[in-house]
Design an enzyme around this catalytic site. Structure first.
Site, PDB file in Angstrom:
ATOM      1  N   ASN A  92     -16.231  79.153 -35.116  1.00 42.42           N
ATOM      2  CA  ASN A  92     -15.756  80.500 -35.438  1.00 42.42           C
ATOM      3  C   ASN A  92     -16.843  81.406 -36.032  1.00 42.42           C
ATOM      4  OD1 ASN A  92     -16.023  79.796 -38.189  1.00 42.42           O
ATOM      5  ND2 ASN A  92     -13.893  79.155 -38.343  1.00 42.42           N
ATOM      6  N   ARG A 132      -2.359  73.117 -35.612  1.00 41.67           N
ATOM      7  CA  ARG A 132      -3.210  73.665 -34.551  1.00 41.67           C
ATOM      8  C   ARG A 132      -3.503  72.610 -33.499  1.00 41.67           C
ATOM      9  NH1 ARG A 132      -4.251  78.610 -36.402  1.00 41.67           N
ATOM     10  NH2 ARG A 132      -4.791  78.882 -38.605  1.00 41.67           N
ATOM     11  N   GLU A 183     -19.422  76.416 -37.945  1.00 42.46           N
ATOM     12  CA  GLU A 183     -18.151  76.234 -37.273  1.00 42.46           C
ATOM     13  C   GLU A 183     -18.202  77.120 -36.028  1.00 42.46           C
ATOM     14  OE1 GLU A 183     -14.874  75.170 -40.561  1.00 42.46           O
ATOM     15  OE2 GLU A 183     -15.298  77.294 -40.441  1.00 42.46           O
ATOM     16  N   SER A 227     -10.358  87.649 -46.065  1.00 43.40           N
ATOM     17  CA  SER A 227     -11.194  87.493 -44.878  1.00 43.40           C
ATOM     18  C   SER A 227     -10.626  88.167 -43.631  1.00 43.40           C
ATOM     19  CB  SER A 227     -11.407  85.988 -44.673  1.00 43.40           C
ATOM     20  OG  SER A 227     -12.207  85.740 -43.582  1.00 43.40           O
ATOM     21  N   ASP A 252     -18.406  86.889 -43.665  1.00 46.83           N
ATOM     22  CA  ASP A 252     -19.002  85.560 -43.747  1.00 46.83           C
ATOM     23  C   ASP A 252     -18.921  84.827 -42.401  1.00 46.83           C
ATOM     24  OD1 ASP A 252     -16.322  84.900 -43.769  1.00 46.83           O
ATOM     25  OD2 ASP A 252     -16.437  83.570 -45.504  1.00 46.83           O
ATOM     26  N   GLY A 311      -5.135  74.783 -42.747  1.00 48.13           N
ATOM     27  CA  GLY A 311      -5.272  74.895 -44.191  1.00 48.13           C
ATOM     28  C   GLY A 311      -4.949  76.301 -44.680  1.00 48.13           C
TER      29      GLY A 311
HETATM   30  C1  16G Z   1     -10.974  79.022 -43.767  1.00 44.02           C
HETATM   31  C2  16G Z   1     -12.318  78.365 -43.920  1.00 44.02           C
HETATM   32  C3  16G Z   1     -12.973  78.210 -42.574  1.00 44.02           C
HETATM   33  C4  16G Z   1     -12.068  77.454 -41.646  1.00 44.02           C
HETATM   34  C5  16G Z   1     -10.712  78.068 -41.590  1.00 44.02           C
HETATM   35  C6  16G Z   1      -9.762  77.158 -40.864  1.00 44.02           C
HETATM   36  C7  16G Z   1     -13.858  78.650 -45.747  1.00 44.02           C
HETATM   37  C8  16G Z   1     -14.646  79.619 -46.558  1.00 44.02           C
HETATM   38  N1  16G Z   1     -13.168  79.180 -44.757  1.00 44.02           N
HETATM   39  O1  16G Z   1     -11.103  80.315 -43.275  1.00 44.02           O
HETATM   40  O2  16G Z   1     -14.161  77.511 -42.763  1.00 44.02           O
HETATM   41  O3  16G Z   1     -12.585  77.432 -40.349  1.00 44.02           O
HETATM   42  O4  16G Z   1     -10.214  78.226 -42.910  1.00 44.02           O
HETATM   43  O5  16G Z   1      -8.486  77.682 -40.938  1.00 44.02           O
HETATM   44  O6  16G Z   1     -13.857  77.453 -45.997  1.00 44.02           O
HETATM   45  P1  16G Z   1      -7.245  76.812 -40.546  1.00 44.02           P
HETATM   46  O7  16G Z   1      -7.237  75.611 -41.467  1.00 44.02           O
HETATM   47  O8  16G Z   1      -6.098  77.710 -40.710  1.00 44.02           O
HETATM   48  O9  16G Z   1      -7.447  76.399 -39.127  1.00 44.02           O
HETATM   49 MG    MG Z   2     -14.355  85.415 -43.726  1.00 41.29          MG
END
Ligand code: 16G
Ligand code: MG
Length: 555
Positions: free
Chosen positions: A388, A526, A386, A67, A286, A520
């Site tokens: 984002n 964060r 979201e 991504s 996406d 995640g």
């Molecule tokens: C991933 C997730 C997105 C989320 C982001 C948070 C999917 C397809 N993508 O990119 O939805 O906003 O993680 O990232 O589920 P973080 O946990 O590092 O803040």
């Molecule tokens: Mg993406």
């Protein structure tokens, strides 16, 4: 598994040893790491995908992408038969599989899992996995590893879809399992036909022609720009200028993640673009955000996922209410569709207030598409986003069949009525917007159609409400897994005491709101803070970073 199958697995997996000292975890968006570490993981996810295909008697998707991460990273995730994310109940198996130390341990795991899940190999007509990858150079060899994994399951077919956006692959899996065509051409076709329908039913009247047909799109130097360029050739209504189509470095100073987090113009944009509607996709298309360039600066007015959500909600609510009112103005009681909106704690507080003022039901889930998607599926029309820019609109089977019946009925009784048009518009939205997963290309076309319908400029849209100033920070701590949250990540339950301390800090700021959560996708905690001024939001975020240090210790 029979002996032949077991010996094939032993043999093939010995060709993909796991790197030492790395622990893989199937996070919110699959496995992600430096691409050089991922061959064994992708190979093993190939095996998992083939088993999932056997178990569900359906086609499964396997997407290779990281991504918005830097170009040297890569990742892999699985799409389930509906086109949604891999069922959460298989995630622990994915983790165990990726970390099995050697071929024998791997085989034992597979044997146990096959028994436990009661996976029956006999009598499956086809075992098939659709493969896709983004434009990362490492994708080519990783696709080969995935193929080896898939075909280590006897009879399994790996169908390579080539370079595609993540949502395209999810869409293809969904279509194939519904018995419809699953090619890129049919994907574009569905988008274009439903867009045409929305444009055909735009109300005629006194138009100020506020909305220009010019749009500039930042393709993040990834797959999205390339696909949009193709789609554009079949699109007569919009004049789209696609920039960052792949000649620069993927995600470097470009893309939806950069634009949303930094609130700066992406590379290739500048003051000359002031006044023009701009959009930005992320590396695998996406995510989608809009923006306009502020005069004489490299700053932008960001129109994020929350505002896209608000635009969609406003439009869909309006269409549903046209449809449920009868010609004489009395409510039509034949079907009361439930309309719900799903956000995460990152949603700007002003957006939530706005949506509630519209009379909408707003619910919260933890971060990650799988949670939002699941919740949105509980409504007849469930909209999730979201901040984002990842989101979509889900329509239940019930409402879709009701809309079909209703529109046929109205076609014979009152063809030119607003109700008939509303039914057709809603059906068109359900086809335009990706039902499998958030999709920047389909989202972009829906935004464009609604702006045209409303006759709104990007400024008018942006003025729906004023975002509260916010600040996001990340903190490297000794152990981020020590942070346990509850209530859709709005409160921290562990370490004990930290939530009280955050509350005390937050109370010092008018309109203050703050939360922390473990990422995640990165080894960080964060911090998100919101308050009535930018200075206050910054100050709140920084004080909470100090609390994180006190309770968890910086790394
Ligand atoms: C991933 C997730 C997105 C989320 C982001 C948070 C999917 C397809 N993508 O990119 O939805 O906003 O993680 O990232 O589920 P973080 O946990 O590092 O803040
Ligand atoms: Mg993406």
């Amino acid at each position: 598994m029979n002996e032949q199958q077991r010996s094939i697995l032993l043999d093939s997996s010995s060709r993909f040893p796991i790197p030492s000292g790395v622990k893989f975890s199937y996070g919110t968006s699959g496995f992600r790491a430096d691409a050089s570490l991922l061959e064994s993981t992708v190979f093993r996810v190939g095996i998992l995908a083939a088993l999932r295909s056997i178990h569900t008697r359906s086609v499964i998707g396997l997407m290779i992408t990281a991504s918005h991460n830097e170009v040297s990273d890569n990742g892999v995730k699985v799409a389930d038969p509906s086109g949604g994310m891999l069922t959460q109940s298989w995630e622990p198996f994915a983790d165990a599989l990726a970390n099995a130390p050697d071929s024998h341990a791997l085989l034992k795991l597979l044997d146990d899992f096959v028994k436990e899940e009661n996976i029956i190999f006999e009598g499956v007509p086809t075992v098939e996995v659709f493969l896709g990858r983004d434009t990362r150079p490492s994708g080519t060899s990783l696709v080969e590893a995935a193929k080896q994994g898939i075909t280590s399951i006897m009879g399994a077919i790996a169908t390579d879809m080539g370079v595609v956006t993540t949502p395209q692959l999810h869409w293809m899996v969904r279509s194939k399992n519904k018995g419809t065509e699953a090619s890129e051409y049919s994907y574009f076709d569905q988008l274009l036909v439903s867009l045409r329908c929305l444009l055909d039913y735009i109300p005629q009247g006194n138009k100020s022609n506020d909305v220009s047909d010019k749009l500039i799109v930042d393709g993040a130097d990834g797959v999205g720009g390339e696909k949009l360029e193709k789609l554009k050739t079949r699109l007569s209504y919009l004049k789209i200028d696609v920039r960052n189509r792949g000649d620069g470095v993927l995600n470097e100073g470009v893309g939806a993640d950069y634009v949303q987090k930094e609130k700066l113009v992406p590379r290739g944009f500048g003051p000359v673009d002031t006044g023009i509607r701009c959009a930005s996709l992320d590396g695998d298309a996406d995510r989608l955000v809009y923006f306009s360039v502020l005069p004489n600066s490299n700053k932008i007015d960001l129109v994020d996922g929350d505002k896209i959500l608000s635009l969609f909600a406003l439009f869909l609510k309006e269409q549903l209410s046209i449809l449920s009112g009868s010609e004489d103005g009395k409510a039509n009681k034949s079907y009361q569709a439930s309309l719900g909106v799903v956000q995460t704690a990152y949603a700007n507080g002003a957006s939530t207030d706005y949506l509630k003022q519209l009379g909408l039901e707003v619910v919260f889930t933890p971060t990650g598409v799988k949670y939002l998607h699941e919740k949105a599926a509980e409504y007849d029309v469930g909209i999730y986003f979201e901040a984002n820019g990842h989101g979509t609109v889900l329509f239940s089977e019930n409402i879709l069949s009701w809309l079909e019946i209703k529109s046929n009925e109205l076609a014979s009784t009152s063809k030119d009525s607003e109700q008939h048009k509303a039914a057709l518009r809603l059906l068109a939205v359900s086809k335009l917007i990706n039902q499998a997963v958030g999709d920047a290309l389909s989202g972009l076309l829906l935004v464009e159609a609604i702006l045209k319908h409303m006759d709104w400029s990007i400024d008018k849209w942006s003025e729906l409400y004023q975002d509260l100033p916010s600040r996001q920070l990340k903190v490297k701590v000794v152990d981020r897994t020590a942070v346990i949250t509850a209530n859709a990540e709005t409160i921290v339950v562990r370490p004990t005491g930290i939530q009280d301390a955050i509350d005390v800090e937050t109370a010092k700021y008018p309109q203050g709101r703050c939360f922390i959560r473990p990422s995640g996708t990165e080894d960080v905690v964060r911090v998100y803070a919101e308050a009535s001024t930018q200075e206050a939001a910054d100050s709140l975020a920084h004080s909470v970073v100090k609390l994180v240090d006190q309770f968890l210790g910086f790394k």
